[in-house]
Design a protein around this motif. Structure first.
Motif, short mmCIF file in Angstrom:
data_model
loop_
_atom_site.label_atom_id
_atom_site.label_comp_id
_atom_site.label_asym_id
_atom_site.label_seq_id
_atom_site.Cartn_x
_atom_site.Cartn_y
_atom_site.Cartn_z
N ALA A 308 0.78 -1.00 0.06
CA ALA A 308 0.01 0.04 -0.02
C ALA A 308 0.94 1.35 -0.17
O ALA A 308 0.62 2.22 -0.59
N ASP A 309 1.86 1.16 0.96
CA ASP A 309 2.63 2.56 0.82
C ASP A 309 3.41 2.82 -0.52
O ASP A 309 3.56 3.93 -0.77
N LEU A 310 4.05 1.47 -1.03
CA LEU A 310 4.60 2.11 -2.27
C LEU A 310 3.74 2.48 -3.39
O LEU A 310 4.11 3.21 -4.09
N LEU A 311 2.44 1.98 -3.12
CA LEU A 311 1.56 2.26 -4.43
C LEU A 311 0.89 3.81 -3.94
O LEU A 311 0.76 4.46 -5.00
N GLY A 312 1.14 4.05 -2.82
CA GLY A 312 0.96 5.54 -2.38
C GLY A 312 1.76 6.41 -2.88
O GLY A 312 1.28 7.66 -3.49
N PHE A 313 2.90 6.08 -3.41
CA PHE A 313 3.93 7.12 -4.26
C PHE A 313 3.46 7.17 -5.65
O PHE A 313 4.22 8.11 -6.36
N ALA A 314 2.59 6.27 -6.11
CA ALA A 314 2.26 6.63 -7.39
C ALA A 314 1.38 7.65 -7.75
O ALA A 314 1.40 8.32 -8.71
N GLY A 315 0.68 8.23 -6.62
CA GLY A 315 -0.14 9.41 -6.86
C GLY A 315 0.60 10.47 -7.32
O GLY A 315 0.36 11.30 -8.23
N PRO A 316 1.65 11.10 -6.34
CA PRO A 316 2.35 12.20 -6.90
C PRO A 316 2.93 12.05 -8.10
O PRO A 316 3.24 13.06 -8.87
N LEU A 317 3.59 10.93 -8.45
CA LEU A 317 4.36 10.82 -9.73
C LEU A 317 3.36 10.96 -10.89
O LEU A 317 3.60 11.52 -12.09
N CYS A 318 2.06 10.47 -10.92
CA CYS A 318 1.05 10.49 -11.84
C CYS A 318 0.48 11.93 -12.08
O CYS A 318 0.42 12.41 -13.16
N ILE A 319 0.57 12.78 -10.91
CA ILE A 319 0.32 14.21 -10.93
C ILE A 319 1.33 15.02 -11.66
O ILE A 319 0.90 15.77 -12.74
N LYS A 549 6.29 19.71 -11.06
CA LYS A 549 7.24 19.32 -9.75
C LYS A 549 6.79 20.06 -8.58
O LYS A 549 6.71 19.27 -7.38
N ALA A 550 6.22 21.11 -8.56
CA ALA A 550 5.90 21.75 -7.35
C ALA A 550 4.48 20.75 -6.68
O ALA A 550 4.76 20.51 -5.32
N PHE A 551 3.92 20.41 -7.60
CA PHE A 551 2.50 19.91 -6.99
C PHE A 551 2.83 18.33 -6.68
O PHE A 551 2.50 17.83 -5.74
N ALA A 552 3.71 17.65 -7.43
CA ALA A 552 4.40 16.24 -7.06
C ALA A 552 4.73 16.46 -5.60
O ALA A 552 4.63 15.51 -4.75
N SER A 553 5.66 17.66 -5.27
CA SER A 553 6.22 17.67 -4.19
C SER A 553 5.26 17.66 -3.06
O SER A 553 5.52 17.29 -1.72
N LEU A 554 4.24 18.68 -3.33
CA LEU A 554 3.48 18.97 -2.52
C LEU A 554 2.55 17.78 -1.83
O LEU A 554 2.44 17.65 -0.77
N ALA A 555 2.29 16.99 -3.10
CA ALA A 555 1.53 15.68 -2.43
C ALA A 555 2.54 14.89 -1.86
O ALA A 555 2.07 14.06 -0.67
N LEU A 556 3.74 14.85 -2.12
CA LEU A 556 4.87 13.81 -1.31
C LEU A 556 4.89 14.42 0.15
O LEU A 556 4.92 13.68 1.13
N PHE A 557 5.00 15.87 0.06
CA PHE A 557 5.20 16.26 1.82
C PHE A 557 3.88 15.85 2.35
O PHE A 557 3.94 15.42 3.51
N HIS A 558 2.71 15.91 1.63
CA HIS A 558 1.47 15.33 2.31
C HIS A 558 1.49 14.07 2.85
O HIS A 558 1.13 13.53 3.99
N ILE A 559 2.35 13.17 1.98
CA ILE A 559 2.34 11.62 2.44
C ILE A 559 3.24 11.64 3.49
O ILE A 559 3.32 10.86 4.62
N GLY A 1219 -5.72 21.43 -8.13
CA GLY A 1219 -6.79 20.66 -7.94
C GLY A 1219 -6.83 19.28 -7.64
O GLY A 1219 -7.33 18.51 -6.73
N LEU A 1220 -5.67 18.58 -8.26
CA LEU A 1220 -5.55 17.18 -8.13
C LEU A 1220 -4.81 16.69 -7.01
O LEU A 1220 -5.21 15.85 -6.35
N THR A 1221 -3.85 17.79 -6.50
CA THR A 1221 -3.42 17.54 -5.10
C THR A 1221 -4.45 17.49 -4.05
O THR A 1221 -4.51 16.76 -3.16
N TYR A 1222 -5.47 18.39 -4.42
CA TYR A 1222 -6.42 18.46 -3.32
C TYR A 1222 -7.34 17.31 -3.35
O TYR A 1222 -7.88 16.60 -2.23
#
Length: 1517
Positions: A308-319, A549-559, A1219-1222
């Motif tokens: 689950a945790d590894l799949l969680g990183f797919a989100g930011p990368l897809c964004i 990059k900005a939003f991928a990293s924002l999503a990563l920081f959320h994680i 929008g996607l990060t949210y």
């Protein structure tokens, strides 16, 4: 563009097969269609027609039985197959857009393959539940065909020298592998089940659990899809809306999850550890045993967690991919595209993002479920282990205070739960570091060095977090200590409320509670402060970034934020778990009974019913073979026969040279040589504390043997009934308490009840002998409890009956009746051996054998005749004592203690019924239990969240705090959205416009966000503390000032619950729930707002999503509330069972009922675990559904963004990222909204219960006179005039006193008597204005008492009550809580009460400790303290609600003397239960059913033959 299967490009002949059929790509693709079409043709008719006449051989109530091997593997492979098909379709469609004309063959076969794969799994599922394996042949053929056609395609690709670089080659290769594997699975089913070509196919039986209709928890038995989505829970959760979920509905646990199964697992590994350690002192490691027993499941759960945790990183990368590729031109000139190109297509990325989310969530929930199930299993096993240990604890441990009931209750209620919670959080321990490391690596890849700065800041916060977490744990502990202390004080107040009111001390004791509460609240505030500090989040720094990059990293920081903040919690729990294991380990190593006695060759004292009850193969740790025991016993008997041939036969128990101790090496009993003759009545007599009870326990093997032996004749040791001195009741009905597990025999039962004179008491109970008694039931008085215990001993059909002072709490009449009917008749008729410990020497004449004890050794043994001839002195001593006891008998008893107990009971119910008429709504809880099927209660239980209660709670917190909370919350979320929006605008704008001003603005915003975080958290916490303060304060004041009648009507347990459980919920549970609820709701709303702002089309999709969400939460909340209620209601009996077992250990072991109690404990544990499992499964059900909804939101947001940006407007990419990060955060918070709502609903019930008590009416404390008008020394003379007095307990009830007129002169000694229920005690309460005086008046020294302020009135009179009440604290506090008297005055009072020497001898003198309820003094001493208390208050009127019921002769004489001398000049009103005590009175008032019938001096009344008084004196009534 025309549609054609092979495409119609100009100049190419798509349909030519000149180079060989298989060399035409289009034909190969067409060939691939064949298997799919074949499967659909075969399966559809079977699916639609075949089910009408299904012939399942095995009738089974669940259609969840999975018959075929390789089941899970098949589901996993099919899901993978579906995923690969999706990729194939996507690749085909994308390639197709690059061709001149439409080539259907690029994606058509793939689409058909997808449909066929879906059909295959539906078909398989249906066949499996119908158990019709022959039909699986269709699938087998399909897999073979599909495998062959795909192989051909792959081979052709290879010929064309296409390789791994081309995506389609990879997809085809994958499909070949999958079809091959599925084919293998199918062959395996044939091999195992032998259903095709074999003569005798294998018969299968369903698992035991599924044959049992009671098992309703199906998670282990359903198919993979249902397991992942909790589909099997649907009927339960949706059904809850129509009918509440009851225990019947959730059924039993599957065998693998039952406490017994898990106990065996844990015990085996624990014993294994024990055998491995050479050093016997060293305790086996509980950690290792836990790992051996439950390690597998923990590993499984951790695996799910990692995935689950590894799949969680797919989100930011897809964004990052979607935002980055919104405007890249795609050129697909080729027929075959490379793998990279597909991943650049935004639509494909959106679908991938969706799939990754769904998978990640499924794995995460699976991981949670597995840990929770393991945790529950572990808890069940630990509880069984603790219980088994309790049953073997040595009595000395309990009595010497090494092991208190409190400790045992803590082990059961706290330590096992700590370990369970630790297991729940366990996978986080090893998943978090991986998550953090991966996150930092990805951030570095996106942001370069500045990522390391951000990560560094976060890492620096971790130790701070840990510090705060330890601080939190400390404050939590101190809060707990204070609240325990507060509860103890509250309990004392409630138990002694009558006394406190009569002495006008309620406010003093109330302040004691408030003081402790103050400390508790201070530590709650510190707790709130630390909580707020820990919820501040660090904001990270950004340099110039591209939007992707900005939003991928924002999503990563959320994680990343989540593991860091959870880490501290997990570490805290780990520390707690270590402590718990330490405590458990010590407990499991503590002394046991049984082994010691065995070592000394004493006969069977082992406590497992190893042979007698075959108990699920569960045999105790140290079972000693019973048969050897007998053999040993028989081996010794012949020797004894030669010595005393006549006696051995008829000796039931014999002790030789016994030295016994209670743990310390000092022997309590020394040199004991006694024998108990079979079938006869043996009495053990002696002074208090000479070891009579110890002797019984020594024979029962409860004491530690230093030397000597106890011999039991063969049949007797397993057939003992025992009534302990301190009565012990089960939380069960009266009947269950008496039968105690024996079969019910009506005649015998009736006889026993009559011998114990229980019938009148039973008639008073609301449901007769089916009334619940015990801790949670109706409070019986001491005598009633004692008689029930004696009845239990008589009812059991055993050879030996041990009765330990059964007369202690009974009055003379009852004792005689019990002696004659019960002991002499009932027991002797059955030829049972009776051993009776008693103080009543007048019964010695009935004894066949007497054992006289003195100071721990036997003084004399023999018949009464023997003693008369051999020890004249002792006999004479007994005679004088007997005479004294006879005098006591002659003291004509007016009203025995028993009638009195019955009176209290009657009064309680009498008033309870009246109350039921008045206010049914307060009795809601009781009603609920009585009639569950009643529709009205069902609907009332189903009320929506109590908004009224929420308002009530918030208003208790104060409107200023509520306003602050709301405004700061809104401000905080607006600032957070502003920051992110600003970031989006900044990254999307032209890099040359990025000035410093905007940068400063950003920093200011971040600062504001951090400050607001702290403020909002604080406001919520302090709102909670304020509400808790007000609610508790009001509750305490209301209850303490309630009229005495309120306490007669309301069970003590119910009031205490408001102060313990409900106050705890209001203090500690509601604030965090409220905080979490507001936070997650606002987060979800702001996220949806942002998405709608970026892509307005999203709003269209929002409508169906909102509807789905509404229904999910609606159903879930109802079911969750029911399950939570079930969990709570099943937990209480379990805890009670533990504490009552620990209290009644000696009784249970004497009766040899360990196995029955163990069975009961396992049932209770399983019931509670079932409720808890269902509750957690329901939570998973909700989370899976809300997570999938969240994934759909992300998908729609992404698709909407892709569509809306395909226009000319270019500068949107930053906002799309926003929008996607949210959208990604919504998935996390949706289920929290629902769960917090459900929790809040349950928790608000506590506010409701407290609130229901706040409407209690208080007594009228003011009065119509001002305190200043009352003379300082009133009442100076003590003259009492009573005019036409009418009194009732409540305006709804009949009067208890009617038109009473009397005049009492100053200093007169007045006696009041009358039959039971004639209103004597009511008159004493009327003097204190404790009852409703609705007509007439009482005038004391010229002042009408009804006009006086209560405080003044009650503080100027003194009373001595029947039941002596002492409070824990010092002696000084008990005599003079107001601290107004000098020490001399106190000593004087103690001297008058003949207590001075005893108190002087105590450490601390006046400040010596009084334990709870004054248990460290005897009843007589307590009564004398009450006398001293009355004397300290030098009032001129003393009322004695006669207190001779609970004292012995000596004390009573003292009392009478003191009253005559010390109170010579005061008015004394004595309410007499023994007429003899008022024969000297100057004036006697005789009452009959509420009216005063005679009033004169005692001699005058006696002179009248037919006066009621002389009749009372004559009839000894």
């Amino acid at each position: 563009m025309a549609l054609s299967f092979c495409g119609n490009n100009k100049g190419s002949n798509a349909y030519s097969v000149e180079n060989g059929v298989l060399n035409n790509g289009c034909f190969v693709d067409a060939l691939n269609l064949v298997p799919h079409v074949f499967l659909l043709f075969i399966t559809f008719p079977i699916l639609f027609i075949g089910w009408g006449s299904q012939s399942s051989k095995v009738q089974i109530h669940h259609n969840t039985w999975l018959h075929f091997p390789g089941h899970n593997l098949r589901w996993i492979l099919t899901f993978t197959l579906l995923f690969v098909h999706v990729c194939e379709i996507a690749e085909g469609i994308v390639s197709n857009t690059r061709m001149e004309s439409n080539h259907l063959h690029l994606f058509m076969p793939a689409l058909m393959g997808f449909i066929a794969a879906t059909t295959s799994v539906v078909y398989y599922h249906n066949i499996e539940t119908a158990n019709f394996p022959k039909l699986l042949l269709a699938l087998f053929i399909y897999w073979i065909l599909a495998f062959i056609t795909k192989m051909i395609k792959l081979w052709k690709f290879a010929e064309e020298s296409l390789g791994v670089k081309e995506l389609r080659f990879c997809i085809t290769a994958l499909l070949v592998v999958l079809y091959g594997l599925l084919m293998a699975v199918e062959i395996n089913v044939i091999r195992v089940r032998k259903y095709v070509f074999f003569a005798n196919p294998q018969r299968v039986k369903p698992p035991e659990d599924l044959q049992d209709l009671g098992v309703r928890f199906l998670q282990p038995f359903v198919n993979l899809l249902s397991k992942a989505t909790y589909w099997w829970m649907n009927p339960l959760i949706i059904g809850a809306h129509k009918r509440p979920i009851e225990l019947k509905k959730i059924g039993k646990l599957p065998i693998a999850m039952r406490a017994l199964t898990n106990y065996m697992r844990l015990k085996d590994s624990y014993e294994e550890q024990r055998q491995k350690t050479e050093d016997p002192e060293k305790s086996p490691s509980i950690w290792k045993s836990m790992y051996r027993a439950f390690g597998g499941s923990i590993l499984l759960s951790s695996t799910f967690r990692y995935m689950a945790d590894l799949l969680g990183f797919a989100g930011p990368l897809c964004i990052s991919g979607i935002v980055g590729n919104l405007h890249t031109n795609m050129t697909f000139g080729v027929f075959f595209m490379s793998s990279n190109e597909l991943l650049k297509n935004t639509s494909v990325l959106a679908v991938l993002l969706f799939l990754a989310l769904v998978l990640q969530r499924t794995f995460l929930q699976a991981s949670y479920y597995v840990t929770i199930e393991t945790g529950i299993n572990l808890r069940g096993a630990l509880l069984a282990m603790i219980y088994n240990k309790i049953l073997r604890l040595s009595t000395s441990n309990m009595s010497m205070g090494e092991m208190t009931l409190g400790q045992i209750n803590n082990l059961v209620a706290i330590e096992t739960n700590q370990l369970m919670w630790f297991l729940f959080l366990c996978p986080n321990l090893w998943a978090m570091p991986v998550q953090i490391i991966m996150g930092v690596i990805l951030l570095y890849y996106l942001l370069g060095n500045s990522a390391l700065i951000g990560a560094g800041v976060i890492l620096l916060l971790a130790p701070v977090q840990y510090l705060i977490a330890t601080k939190l744990a400390d404050t939590q502990k101190s809060t707990l200590d204070y609240s325990t202390d507060r509860l103890k004080k509250t309990t004392e107040i409630l138990k002694g409320i009558k006394l406190l009111k009569l002495y006008a001390w309620e406010n003093i004791f109330c302040d004691r509670v408030e003081e402790t509460r103050g400390k508790e609240l201070t530590s709650l505030k510190t707790f709130a402060l630390y909580t707020s500090m820990s919820s501040m989040r660090g904001s990270s720094l950004y340099h110039m970034l591209s939007p992707d990059k900005a939003f991928a990293s924002l999503a990563l920081f959320h994680i990343l934020v989540t593991p860091l903040f959870l880490l501290s919690t997990v570490v805290r729990f780990a520390v707690k778990a270590l402590v718990s294991v330490q405590k458990l380990s010590e407990f499991l190593q503590s002394d046991e009974i049984g082994d010691d006695s065995w070592r000394n060759g004493e006969m069977s004292m082992c406590l497992e019913f190893g042979k007698k009850y075959k108990y699920h193969g569960d045999v105790s740790t140290k079972v000693i073979n019973r048969k050897d025991r007998y053999r040993m016993d028989n081996y010794e008997q012949p020797m004894r026969r030669q010595l005393r041939p006549t006696e051995t036969e008829d000796v039931a128990v014999e002790v030789n040279d016994g030295f016994f101790t209670w743990g310390s090496n000092l022997s309590t009993l020394t040199d004991i040589n006694i024998r108990i003759p079979t079938g006869q009545l043996t009495m053990i007599v002696g002074q208090v504390g000479c070891g009579k009870s110890s002797l019984l326990l020594a024979m029962l093997g409860e004491m530690q043997t230093i030397s000597g032996k106890v011999y039991w004749s063969n049949k007797n040791r397993y057939s003992v009934a025992y009534a302990a001195q301190k009565s012990w009741l089960l939380n069960a009905t009266v009947e269950e308490n008496i039968t105690f597990g024996s079969p019910f025999n009506k005649q015998r039962y009736k006889a026993v009840i009559d011998t114990c004179s229980l019938q009148p008491d039973i008639d008073l109970l609301p449901f007769g002998d089916q009334t619940e008694i015990g801790e949670r039931g109706i409070n019986l008085s001491g005598g009633q409890r004692q008689r029930i215990c004696v009845a239990r001993a008589l009812y059991q059909n055993t050879n030996i009956v041990f009765l330990d002072d059964p007369f202690s709490a009974l009055d003379i009449h009852l004792s005689d009746h019990l002696m004659q009917e019960g002991i002499l008749k009932f027991l002797q008729d059955d030829k049972r051996t009776v051993v009776l410990v008693t103080h009543k020497l007048q019964y010695l004449i009935h004894a066949d054998w007497i054992i006289a004890m003195k100071d721990g050794s036997v003084l004399r043994e023999g018949t009464l005749k023997d003693i008369q001839t051999h020890d004249v002195e002792l006999y004479e001593h007994w005679k004088t004592l007997m005479n004294r006891q006879d005098q006591e008998l002659e003291k004509t008893e007016m009203e025995s203690q028993t009638t009195l107990e019955r009176k209290t009971l009657r009064r309680a119910f009498y008033s309870r019924e009246a109350k039921n008429h008045i206010d049914d709504e307060d009795e809601e809880e009781e009603v609920e239990e009585d009639d569950d099927d009643n529709m009205s209660t069902t609907t009332s239980r189903r009320s929506k969240i109590q908004w009224k209660m929420c308002c009530r709670y918030l208003s208790s917190g104060g409107f200023l705090m509520v306003f602050l909370m709301v405004s700061s919350k809104l401000a905080k979320h607006s600032v957070m959205v502003a920051i992110d929006y600003w970031l989006a605008a900044w990254t999307s704008s032209n890099p040359h416009n990025q000035s410093l001003v905007t940068c400063h603005l950003f920093i200011i915003l971040c600062g504001a966000a951090i400050a607001l975080c702290l403020i909002t958290s604080l406001t919520v916490e302090f709102l909670g503390v304020a509400a808790a303060t007000n609610l508790h304060h009001n509750l305490l004041n209301k209850i303490i000032h309630a009229p005495i009648r309120f306490f007669d009507v309301t069970p003590l347990g119910q009031i205490l619950n408001r102060f313990s459980a409900d106050t705890n919920i209001i203090d500690q549970h509601i604030p965090p729930t409220l905080e979490s609820l507001t936070r997650s709701t606002l987060l979800c709303l702001s996220a949806i707002g942002v998405i709608a702002f970026v892509t307005p089309t999203f709003l269209i999709a929002l409508v169906p999503l909102a509807v789905a969400f509404y229904f999910i939460q609606k159903y879930f909340r109802v079911a969750s509330k029911d399950l939570q209620d079930l969990d709570d209601s099943t937990q209480l009996p379990l805890l009670c069972h533990f504490s009552e077992t620990a209290e009644g250990l000696t009784t249970i072991r004497a009766f040899r009922h360990e196995a029955r109690f163990k069975q009961r404990m396992l049932e209770l544990t399983d019931t509670n675990n079932t409720a808890y499992l269902f509750l957690s499964a329901a939570n998973r059900w909700l989370e899976v559904r809300t997570d999938y909804l969240g994934a759909v939101i992300v998908l729609t947001a992404a698709v909407a963004a892709i569509w809306s940006t395909s226009g000319p407007d270019v500068d949107q990419s930053g906002l799309v990222g926003l929008g996607l990060t949210y959208a990604l955060t919504v998935t996390n918070y949706l289920n929290w909204v629902v769960r917090n709502l459900a929790d809040l609903e349950v928790q608000m019930a506590a506010v409701k219960k407290v609130n229901s008590f706040l409407s209690t009416e208080s007594e009228n404390y003011e009065g119509s006179m001002d305190v200043s008008q009352v003379p300082e020394d009133w009442p100076q003379h003590g003259e009492i005039k009573i005019h036409d007095l009418c009194v009732r307990y409540d305006s709804m009830l009949k009067p208890v006193l009617k038109q009473v007129n009397a005049h009492i002169n100053p200093g007169q000694k007045v006696g009041i008597c009358g039959r039971t229920g004639s209103g004597k005690s009511s008159l004493s309460l009327a003097f204190f204005n404790m009852v409703d005086v609705f007509e007439g008046k009482i005038v004391i020294d010229g002042i009408d008492i009804c006009k006086l302020p209560l405080q003044t009135l009650r503080s100027r009179l003194s009373i001595i009550l029947q039941d002596p009440v002492l409070f824990s604290g010092s002696i000084r506090l008990n005599l003079d809580p107001e601290r107004t008297c000098t020490d001399d005055r106190l000593w004087e009072a103690l001297e008058i009460a003949q207590l001075k020497n005893m108190v002087k001898a105590l450490p601390g003198g006046l400040d010596a400790v009084v334990t709870e309820g004054g248990e460290n003094f005897s009843v007589g001493q307590r009564q004398l303290f009450c006398l001293a208390r009355a004397f300290v208050r030098k009032s001129s009127i003393l009322i004695m609600d006669e207190a001779t019921a609970s004292i012995d002769m000596a004390t009573e004489n003292i009392l009478q003397k003191v009253v005559m001398t010390a109170f010579a000049d005061r008015t004394v009103v004595t309410i007499a239960h023994l007429v003899s005590s008022i024969l000297e009175a100057e004036q006697v008032l005789v009452f009959s059913s509420g009216t005063l019938v005679e009033c004169d001096s005692a001699p005058n009344l006696l002179a009248q033959e037919n006066s009621l008084f002389s009749i009372l004196v004559r009839t000894h009534k």
